[in-house]
Design an enzyme around this catalytic site. Structure first.
Site, short mmCIF file in Angstrom:
data_model
loop_
_atom_site.label_atom_id
_atom_site.label_comp_id
_atom_site.label_asym_id
_atom_site.label_seq_id
_atom_site.Cartn_x
_atom_site.Cartn_y
_atom_site.Cartn_z
N GLY A 17 16.71 30.87 14.92
CA GLY A 17 17.71 31.24 13.94
C GLY A 17 17.96 32.81 13.71
CB ALA A 18 20.21 34.76 11.39
CG PHE A 19 17.19 35.24 8.59
CD1 PHE A 19 17.41 36.56 8.44
CD2 PHE A 19 18.22 34.20 8.01
CE1 PHE A 19 18.93 36.84 7.99
CE2 PHE A 19 19.24 34.45 7.51
CZ PHE A 19 19.68 35.83 7.33
CB ALA A 22 13.09 26.32 14.48
CG ASP A 133 25.07 28.69 7.93
OD1 ASP A 133 26.16 28.69 8.47
OD2 ASP A 133 23.97 28.83 8.59
#
Length: 956
Positions: A17-19, A22, A133
């Site tokens: 993801g953006a940060f 996973a 989101d």
């Protein structure tokens, strides 16, 4: 000390993801698979760190069957936030749609997912959690194909002091109020969920465009394409109802779940909610919980006026059995502050009937009590049949009125208007009609038993997509009949003032919140009775209307806000029309945390200078978008399809020849991949009215390249073209490695226009950049003189005509006499279906070098079009780059030119000619060949000029 990470065995990375990443892990003791989300805190902004900790604490408190299971969370060595959640074997919804190969989901399965998502969103909203989101890639599936909502990285718990105005999320799923930088509330999640269900049904995003400007325009117009015909009208209307522009008119999750169409699915999946609960950070008592929700929901100045449900943890309010009633001493001029006094007083006394009459359902959610279920304390209602008739009449009246996004409290009016095409809300005491997509005759009474079911199948019934529960909050209205309704102009001005005021203010506090609800409550009964009164007066003019006498004036004067519908604000990027092709989309895979606004007011996201139009037709009005996107270049992903494009010309006046030489702007096009790209257009020569210092590509219109015919017959009066210094041509050369690929993009060449007749030679080389219509079609070259705008319909016809001409001519035939010379009103432009990878960087650099070596030299181009005054058009030569004969001739000419330059010791020009060749060069062979032929043509002209001047001197 043993780390918690030691309990898990890392298996593989399944997403990023953006940060953070996973990772699929295996719990050693439980022998069960989980997903570990590892968010790195180092080198993150304070906002990102806070978001990571917020997600960790929030997801730990959320427990719901249709939300990803939370296992545990911790901070690893102070560097990582680790969140362990349940593993969904079915992947996410976006992957499933890709694997389906265009086969649509059955409606039953789609409704199952729809209901499960609605239950999850209802649970979040009832516990004050805003997801922010919602998108298909955040909807996960179990092995049983059940839904699990995940990724709470941008989720927010709404509190009293929150502004709730951060611009976060994924662009394609952002609601209009968020894009317009208006504080938003829970209805933003409803919009995003509507986009998700639309995409799950149609396999395409509900909103996509070339760039941010085009996307904003489509979202503001709620412009969505048709859904597949295999789905029922009820489902389609439900989806469209969630995509209403004004958040006030969007139903909340609880209202959608009450729709008759979804009842079988709700009954099937809601019983599993008995175990669902949430553990708040601190206990929410009844008064404070209700106050917190009211104030936090007011962060959107126009949302959640009817979403007043609390969880089963709260003490439920019961309508008292005493006869206390809220009376209005002067309903003609009741202000919100006046309502506030009554609401607060009644709330403190335990009488909340002025706000909402509610009862707990079997799942702990307080729901509005319908009008036929109210206690006897409440004002008597009309008979059921009359109420149903009035509901239809209300629909008919409401259809005539439109409400812009920021007009929060616009009321239906009897003022004639042309807004017949705009869907408007109907404050009707029937929740079963949210999703009807037809139009009902106003004069036809509908039996109450058939109203909810048959109207969905009636071909002509109109969709009341938003219905609020009946709230007869003021039992006895005492109207002031001596009051006079304000004029439409005065009302319009008042509404404009209120609209502007709402844009600028911060979210109100509890008094404002409750006053709006009480204000709205007091109005509903009067609205309905007023509509019946008006229809009765129309049918029987001689009979006085009792309903009108009792309620009309109080409804009209209950608020200073106009009942006249505000003209729709049409925000279109350009007066000449904006083409936003649906096949080009902004990436829907990136959460734009960096798109979040700075707190200072010096960086507005969008500043609309809007011109209102009297009717609701979506015409192209002059609107100015001013953008200032902070820190967007590394986060925002813009994708471009190569199949269609919109065009706009940027023109340079030429005072010498009277011919408007059109500069070509190559916009970068990329295959739909994962490479983030930000379009930049710093050229002041664009026709759009944007600030010149913006770094974002500012419009949905693409420029296109204007090509020339290569004429084998030199014109009698060729245009002299001067060479400009190199600093006047800006090129981007950061895509050298990707241009050689099959679907590589055109490098954008930003050329500055000048009012004087000096035009860079680079233009002519750029115009040789050829577009292939197909893999086996010859190159299309064209000359445009005085081109104004491009009409796509005529453009396609021109392209087809030119293709037919070329099919009839082979490369060995004589040049065709047909050529396309654009009159001022003509439109012609090749549609690039498979563009050649062309590099303007090398060409520009080479010509700039030439200009530095001989800046004062005036050269005539052998393939310059004839002047506009010449009656005979130039002859077009059909060129096929793939022809071996032409390629051999071009290469032979290149070698001869190189030899001549070497013999004359013109090493700089030789270097320019040979520069495009080599392993690491980005220019293709064809471009280099044309470059060589162009240079050779110019050299021949120079030699001829020198010879003619020398012979003239000898003769003299």
């Amino acid at each position: 000390m043993e780390s918690r990470m030691d309990q898990y065995e890392l298996m593989e990375q399944i997403g990023r993801g953006a940060f953070g990443a996973a990772i699929l892990v295996h719990h050693k003791a439980e022998r069960k698979k989980y997903v570990l989300k590892k968010i790195r805190l180092a080198r993150q902004t304070e906002r990102c760190r806070r978001s990571a900790h917020q997600e960790m604490s929030l997801i730990a408190r959320v427990q719901h069957p249709y939300i990803v299971e939370f296992k545990e969370a911790w901070v690893e060595k102070g560097c990582y936030v680790c969140i362990v959640t349940g593993y969904c074997e079915g992947g996410d919804m976006a992957e499933l749609m890709k694997k389906s190969n265009g086969v649509y989901f059955p409606e039953e399965k789609l409704c199952k997912w729809f209901t499960q998502l609605l239950l999850a969103v209802e649970y979040l909203h009832s516990n004050y959690v805003l997801h922010r989101d919602l998108k298909c890639s955040n909807i996960f599936l179990t092995k049983d194909q059940d839904v699990r909502l995940g990724d709470f990285g941008l989720a927010k718990t709404l509190k009293a002091d929150d502004l709730t105005s951060s611009v976060v999320g994924t662009p394609n799923y952002m609601c209009p109020e968020l894009l317009a930088d208006i504080p938003y509330g829970f209805k933003s999640d409803i919009w995003s969920l509507g986009c998700c269900i639309y995409e799950m049904a149609a396999y395409r995003p509900a909103f996509k465009a070339f760039d941010m400007a085009g996307l904003i325009s489509k979202v503001n117009r709620s412009s969505i394409g048709p859904l597949p015909p295999c789905y029922s009208p009820s489902l389609k209307a439900l989806i469209k109802g969630m995509l209403r522009k004004n958040p006030e008119y969007r139903p909340n999750a609880s209202e959608i779940l009450k729709h008759p169409y979804l009842q079988p699915y709700v009954e099937q999946y809601r019983p599993t909610l008995s175990a669902a609960s949430i553990t708040p950070e601190k206990p929410l008592n009844s008064r404070e919980g209700r106050r917190s929700m009211a104030e936090s929901q007011n962060s959107n100045s126009s949302s959640e006026k009817d979403n007043f449900y609390v969880s089963d943890k709260n003490i439920r309010y019961v309508v008292p059995s005493n006869g206390n009633k809220v009376t209005e001493t002067d309903s003609g001029f009741v202000d919100d502050e006046d309502i506030l006094d009554h609401v607060q007083q009644s709330a403190e006394n335990g009488n909340l009937q002025s706000v909402s009459a509610t009862k707990p359902d079997g799942h702990g959610i307080l729901k509005p009590v319908h009008s036929d279920q109210r206690p006897d304390v409440i004002q008597p209602r009309h008979p059921k049949t009359i109420r149903n008739i009035m509901m239809v009449l209300k629909e008919e009246k409401a259809r005539e009125n439109g409400s812009p996004m920021r007009s929060n409290r616009s009321r239906p009016s009897s003022v004639p208007t042309q807004k017949n095409n705009v869907e408007t809300p109907s404050k009707i005491p029937k929740l079963g009609d949210i999703a009807h997509s037809s139009k009902t005759n106003a004069s036809t009474p509908i039996p109450p038993s058939k109203l909810a079911s048959d109207s969905a199948r009636t071909p002509g019934s109109f969709p009341p997509k938003h219905h609020m529960p009946v709230i007869d909050s003021s039992p006895k209205l005492k109207p002031r009949n001596d009051r006079i309704s304000p004029s439409p102009a005065a009302k319009h001005e008042a509404e404009e003032a209120m609209s502007v005021k709402r844009r600028q203010r911060t979210p109100p506090t509890l008094p404002r919140r409750t006053s709006l609800i009480a204000h709205q409550s007091r109005q509903l009964g009067a609205d309905i009775s007023n509509m019946a009164a008006k229809e009765t007066a129309k049918l029987h003019p001689s009979v006085p209307s009792e309903s009108e006498t009792n309620s009309h004036q109080s409804r009209v004067h209950a608020s200073p806000v106009s009942t006249t519908p505000e003209p729709k604000r049409t925000s279109v990027g350009s007066a000449k029309g904006m083409q936003s092709e649906s096949s080009n989309s902004i990436s829907s895979s990136l959460s734009m945390q960096a798109f979040e606004l700075c707190d200072d007011a010096s960086t507005p996201y969008i500043d609309m200078t809007e011109h209102t139009t009297p009717d609701d037709h979506r015409r192209s009005c002059h609107s100015e978008y001013s953008y200032s996107f902070p820190d967007i270049s590394s986060e925002m992903m813009i994708r471009r399809d190569e199949h269609s494009t919109s065009m706009r010309l940027t023109e340079i006046p030429d005072s010498v020849s009277g011919v408007q030489n059109t500069i070509a702007h190559h916009q970068p096009e990329r295959e739909q991949g994962s490479c983030p790209t930000v379009l930049k257009d710093d050229s002041p020569a664009t026709l759009q009215s944007y600030e010149p210092n913006t770094s974002q590509h500012q419009h949905g219109d693409d420029k296109f390249t204007v090509k020339e015919f290569v004429s084998s017959v030199p014109g009698p009066a060729p245009l002299p073209l001067h060479v400009e210094p190199s600093h006047q041509v800006n090129s981007h050369s950061d895509n050298k490695t990707s241009v050689m690929s099959q679907n590589s993009a055109l490098e954008k060449n930003n050329s500055h226009s000048h009012p004087h007749p000096v035009v860079d030679d680079v233009i002519h080389v750029i115009r040789h950049s050829s577009f292939r219509v197909g893999s086996d079609q010859p190159v299309m070259e064209s000359v445009e003189v005085g081109v104004q705008n491009v009409d796509m319909g005529k453009l396609i016809n021109v392209v087809r005509d030119e293709m037919e001409v070329r099919k009839g001519a082979t490369p060995s035939e004589s040049p065709t006499t047909r050529s396309i010379i654009s009159e001022p009103d003509s439109r012609t432009e090749p549609r690039p279906k498979e563009p050649d990878p062309i590099t303007n960087y090398s060409e520009t650099k080479s010509f700039n070098s030439c200009s530095d070596s001989s800046p004062a030299e005036t050269r005539t181009n052998s393939f310059v079009p004839e002047e506009e005054t010449t009656p005979t058009p130039p002859v077009k030569e059909t060129l096929d780059i793939k022809s071996f004969r032409q390629r051999a001739e071009a290469l032979e000419g290149l070698l001869e030119l190189s030899a001549d330059l070497l013999e004359q010791s013109r090493l700089e020009e030789l270097a320019i000619v040979l520069q495009p060749f080599g392993k690491n060069k980005v220019s293709p062979r064809e471009t280099a060949i044309w470059l060589a032929k162009s240079l050779k043509g110019m050299m021949i002209e120079d030699i001829n000029n020198n010879n003619s001047s020398g012979s003239s001197r000898n003769c003299s």
